[in-house]
Design an enzyme around this catalytic site. Structure first.
Site, mmCIF file in Angstrom:
data_model
loop_
_atom_site.group_PDB
_atom_site.id
_atom_site.type_symbol
_atom_site.label_atom_id
_atom_site.label_comp_id
_atom_site.label_asym_id
_atom_site.label_seq_id
_atom_site.Cartn_x
_atom_site.Cartn_y
_atom_site.Cartn_z
ATOM 1 N N GLU A 127 5.153 -2.308 10.795
ATOM 2 C CA GLU A 127 4.283 -1.586 9.533
ATOM 3 C C GLU A 127 4.152 -0.410 9.921
ATOM 4 O O GLU A 127 4.069 0.528 9.102
ATOM 5 C CB GLU A 127 3.455 -2.643 9.336
ATOM 6 C CG GLU A 127 3.867 -3.765 8.558
ATOM 7 C CD GLU A 127 2.774 -4.896 8.256
ATOM 8 O OE1 GLU A 127 2.938 -5.923 7.345
ATOM 9 O OE2 GLU A 127 1.676 -4.659 8.927
ATOM 10 N N GLY A 158 4.265 -9.805 4.144
ATOM 11 C CA GLY A 158 3.115 -10.784 3.777
ATOM 12 C C GLY A 158 3.540 -11.044 2.418
ATOM 13 O O GLY A 158 4.679 -10.735 1.799
ATOM 14 N N GLY A 190 -0.432 -10.791 9.398
ATOM 15 C CA GLY A 190 0.973 -11.477 9.505
ATOM 16 C C GLY A 190 1.620 -11.349 10.690
ATOM 17 O O GLY A 190 2.699 -11.825 11.115
HETATM 18 C C1 A5P Z 1 1.353 -8.105 7.929
HETATM 19 O O1 A5P Z 1 1.485 -8.141 9.197
HETATM 20 C C2 A5P Z 1 -0.001 -7.646 7.256
HETATM 21 O O2 A5P Z 1 -0.127 -6.360 7.382
HETATM 22 C C3 A5P Z 1 0.108 -7.818 5.756
HETATM 23 O O3 A5P Z 1 0.315 -6.652 4.829
HETATM 24 C C4 A5P Z 1 -1.285 -8.249 5.341
HETATM 25 O O4 A5P Z 1 -1.733 -9.367 6.235
HETATM 26 C C5 A5P Z 1 -1.337 -8.838 3.900
HETATM 27 O O5 A5P Z 1 -0.778 -9.957 3.626
HETATM 28 P P1 A5P Z 1 -0.905 -10.478 2.207
HETATM 29 O O6 A5P Z 1 -0.279 -9.830 1.172
HETATM 30 O O7 A5P Z 1 -0.007 -11.959 2.416
HETATM 31 O O8 A5P Z 1 -2.206 -11.005 2.023
#
Ligand code: A5P
Length: 229
Positions: free
Chosen positions: A106, A30, A100
């Site tokens: 994750e 992200g 994302g």
């Molecule tokens: C990715 O799959 C997500 O879990 C990200 O960690 C989450 O969407 C946060 O993204 P941003 O840092 O871009 O807001």
């Protein structure tokens, strides 16, 4: 730089203080995690020794570009610290992740991590999870069955698409259902219900996983430990 970007950058910079030489680091996915990866890359190029495991192809490409030595589960069974973002975090540190689309990797990395540190801007802390649609990863075969079952739990469900209306496909070859439950008063109960549903591979509720939250607020940064931990 827009204010929220500054907050992400501040949170990422603070999280670097938790990284010690020789550690194995989980690299989140992200925009917020990307700030951290670039900062870690700078340190590595200056001689700081760590190894890291990425949580998505995107993160892997960025980390490799930054010169961060990468490893995988052939070589390791646990991770010292993971730095990752979140879509929402509640006061007891339950999270919604997967905006994302990388929630499965994750969660696997988080599950073997000694200390999961969540870095977020000031829009992410909430009293109750659920304003952000909960991503649920499902196998493509019969995704409609899972979708109907999730609707019966009270959610509005949308198959995530990408350009030209094709389903978004995760790194593991699955689909994502974005599920609007409204407020989620008990993330633990919902997590259990979703986990036992046939066709569901994983979901974006991270319950009892994060220990530390680092929140950028304006020009300040707050480091908060999980209450009672
Ligand atoms: C990715 O799959 C997500 O879990 C990200 O960690 C989450 O969407 C946060 O993204 P941003 O840092 O871009 O807001």
């Amino acid at each position: 730089m827009p204010e929220f970007e500054k907050e992400k950058e501040l949170a990422a910079a603070k999280s670097l203080e938790f990284i010690k030489e020789g550690m194995t680091i989980g690299l989140g996915t992200g925009s917020t995690a990307s700030y951290f990866i670039r900062m870690l890359g700078q340190k590595v190029r200056a001689g700081f020794k760590v190894r890291a495991i990425p949580t998505s192809t995107r993160t892997k490409v960025l980390a490799a570009h930054e010169g961060i030595p990468l490893t995988d589960f052939d070589e390791l069974s646990c991770v010292d610290v993971t730095i990752d973002g979140a879509d929402e975090i509640n006061p007891t540190f339950d999270l919604i992740k997967g905006g994302g689309g990388a929630l499965l990797r994750e969660k696997i990395v988080a599950s073997v991590t000694g200390k999961l540190i969540i870095i977020v801007d000031s829009r992410k802390p909430v009293d109750l999870l659920g304003r952000f649609p909960l991503p649920v990863e499902v196998v493509p075969f019969g995704w409609q069955v899972a979708s109907e079952r999730i609707k019966r739990l009270g959610a509005r469900v949308e198959l995530r698409t990408q350009s030209s209306d094709q389903p978004f496909v995760t790194t593991e070859g699955n689909f994502i259902l974005d599920c609007r439950f409204g407020e989620i008063p008990s993330p633990r109960d919902l997590s259990r219900e979703l986990k036992q549903m046939v066709g569901v591979v994983e979901h974006g509720l991270f319950v009892d996983m994060a220990q530390i939250a680092i929140v950028g607020r304006g020009s300040q940064v707050e480091v908060i430990s999980k209450p009672g931990a």
